[in-house]
Design an enzyme around this catalytic site. Structure first.
Site, PDB file in Angstrom:
ATOM      1  N   GLN A 159     -64.444   0.493  99.419  1.00 28.99           N
ATOM      2  CA  GLN A 159     -63.417   1.427  98.954  1.00 28.99           C
ATOM      3  C   GLN A 159     -63.915   2.865  98.919  1.00 28.99           C
ATOM      4  O   GLN A 159     -63.108   3.798  98.934  1.00 28.99           O
ATOM      5  CB  GLN A 159     -62.917   1.012  97.571  1.00 28.99           C
ATOM      6  CG  GLN A 159     -63.937   1.199  96.460  1.00 28.99           C
ATOM      7  CD  GLN A 159     -63.521   0.518  95.173  1.00 28.99           C
ATOM      8  OE1 GLN A 159     -63.485  -0.696  95.074  1.00 28.99           O
ATOM      9  NE2 GLN A 159     -63.189   1.315  94.178  1.00 28.99           N
ATOM     10  N   CYS A 165     -59.576  -0.173  94.195  1.00 24.76           N
ATOM     11  CA  CYS A 165     -59.979  -1.582  94.128  1.00 24.76           C
ATOM     12  C   CYS A 165     -58.779  -2.519  94.114  1.00 24.76           C
ATOM     13  O   CYS A 165     -58.799  -3.589  94.708  1.00 24.76           O
ATOM     14  CB  CYS A 165     -60.836  -1.836  92.896  1.00 24.76           C
ATOM     15  SG  CYS A 165     -59.953  -1.563  91.353  1.00 24.76           S
TER      16      CYS A 165
END
Ligand code: NAG
Length: 358
Positions: A159, A165
């Site tokens: 990420q 997330c």
């Protein structure tokens, strides 16, 4: 059986983000598995040498000499903590990873946070009142399950510097159920969720997997990772980027604080879970069966992709989104059977999975 459906969850997962640190890879095998040896701790010169190697490896750049000295002090403090824990615990180990020049407070302040969600509309809630896997009897539950071995899990993603997330957790669960139902494992787009799933979600500033499942179910599906690649920042929703290829019927919440229910769900498919990942031990986890310490203030979305037992210790296999160099090739094994309903780091509190009924 009684089924609890989580409605009106009072937080967004703001996500611990790997940052530039996450994007930098470990290169070669000059470091041991934990990134240092006992001899490195023996002298100031060896510590400086170790720090310089670490700086080069993770391509750290500091604005001034003073800053570098300050970071060296933090690095030493973290190294002492890592070594201290490695001497005490036997089930898992910590290592000098990308986060080694951040104090724990900085780590938490920089990569974590909670945002209250907007009021949730029940009409947009696709969750069924029924927990479909609750019908499985305890005796039917397989001893172990690893969806990676069943070709239902894509490569570990990263990420980077974006609190996304929730999108990675969502996509991994959707990739899983799609592979199981269709036999086709296709990497799907997190960026599409970041740009387009804005009802309740807040791009790089946090979100919730259930909102994202709801978005996918109501809009005709996700595009591929290739067609709608990751940009590490929120942009305009671009539905011109290829066709939606994978859809879901909806999603269901696993009954909260019920480990056996989570295991039953995992026996059928990968499951999105929320955990507290802000602990100092979690920050430096490098391998083994993690058994804490950690709290249950959920701040990170990840995906459980199986479970098993090692040396008598039951665990859940969790896919993280900090690249393949954190933990065990990007994964963490988290202890089961803590005796607490919430599970280790709250993993049993807010699990959910997409459904695909054809
Ligand atoms: C799997 O799905 C993707 C996306 O729809 C498609 O491009 C690919 O051709 C499919 N593969 C197979 C073997 O069907």
């Amino acid at each position: 059986m009684e089924t609890k459906v989580t409605v009106g969850v009072v937080l967004l997962l703001l996500c611990l983000c790997g940052g530039a640190a996450c994007a930098a890879g470990r290169s070669g095998g000059e470091f041991s598995i934990v990134g240092y040896s006992e001899e490195d701790l023996a002298s100031h010169d060896r510590l400086i040498e170790l720090f310089e190697k670490w700086v080069a490896k993770y391509r750290k750049a500091y604005a001034s000499f003073e800053e570098k000295v300050r970071r060296f002090e933090v690095f030493k403090d973290n190294l002492n903590h890592i070594d201290d824990i490695n001497k005490k615990v036997t089930s898992y180990w910590l290592g000098l990873n990308e986060f080694a020049d951040l104090t724990h407070d900085e780590f938490k302040a920089t990569y974590l946070g909670l945002t209250p969600p907007p009021t949730r509309s029940n009409s947009k809630h696709y969750s069924s009142e029924e927990f479909r896997y609750g019908k499985m009897s305890d005796g039917e539950v397989p001893k172990e399950m690893d969806w990676r071995k069943k070709n239902a899990v894509t490569e570990v993603k990263n990420q980077g510097q974006c609190g996304s997330c929730w999108a990675f957790s969502t996509v991994a669960a959707v990739e899983g159920i799609n592979a199981i139902v269709t036999g086709n494992l296709t990497s799907l787009s997190e960026q599409e969720l970041i740009d387009c799933s804005t009802d309740g979600n807040n791009g790089c500033n946090g979100g919730l997997m259930d909102y994202a499942f709801s978005y996918i179910a109501s809009t005709g599906g996700l595009r591929t990772e290739e067609a709608y690649p990751y940009a590490m920042e929120e942009g305009d929703c671009d539905e011109g980027k290829g066709a939606a290829v994978v859809t879901i019927s909806g999603y269901e919440d696993v009954p909260a604080n019920d480990e056996q229910a989570l295991v039953k769900a995992l026996a059928h498919q990968p499951v999105s879970v929320a955990i507290e990942a802000s602990g100092r031990h979690f920050q430096f986890y490098s391998g083994g069966v993690f058994d804490g310490p950690c709290g249950e203030q959920l701040d990170h979305g990840v995906t459980a992709v199986g479970y098993g037992t090692s040396k008598g210790q039951d665990y859940i296999i969790v896919k993280n989104s900090w690249g393949p160099h954190w933990g065990e090739k990007g994964y963490i094994r988290m202890k089961r059977g803590t005796g607490k309903g919430e599970g280790l780091c709250g993993i049993n509190k807010m699990a959910s999975y997409p459904t695909k009924d054809n």
